[in-house]
Design an enzyme around this catalytic site. Sequence first.
Site, mmCIF file in Angstrom:
data_model
loop_
_atom_site.group_PDB
_atom_site.id
_atom_site.type_symbol
_atom_site.label_atom_id
_atom_site.label_comp_id
_atom_site.label_asym_id
_atom_site.label_seq_id
_atom_site.Cartn_x
_atom_site.Cartn_y
_atom_site.Cartn_z
ATOM 1 C CG LEU A 14 -33.468 56.116 -51.962
ATOM 2 C CD1 LEU A 14 -34.459 57.262 -51.817
ATOM 3 C CD2 LEU A 14 -33.917 55.196 -53.077
ATOM 4 C CG HIS A 15 -26.992 53.370 -54.718
ATOM 5 N ND1 HIS A 15 -27.042 52.902 -56.010
ATOM 6 C CD2 HIS A 15 -27.335 52.325 -53.922
ATOM 7 C CE1 HIS A 15 -27.380 51.617 -55.999
ATOM 8 N NE2 HIS A 15 -27.572 51.253 -54.744
ATOM 9 C CB ALA A 16 -26.561 56.669 -59.075
#
Length: 86
Positions: A14-16
């Site tokens: 769940l990156h940016a």
Amino acid sequence: MIQFEVIIKAEGGLHARPAALLVNCVAQSQSKVFLIRKQDQKRVDARSILGIMTLGTVQGDQLLIEIDGPDEAQVSEAIRELFEES
């Protein structure tokens, strides 16, 4: 209250970008939404991009999603779709 589990499929966790999509989805609702990382039970508010980023999720991690509020069914469906697409 609705609870369901998802598995992070995205290679970068769940990156940016996916975190921002999730926050935008939740921000449109009236329900309270929390993400709980199954490994250590760390719990964060899904309206907080910083909170989501501090989870440090990676591909394969399991999250428990808790939704409580008047539009929980609609929010649940929208969140499920987000996780299926990523």
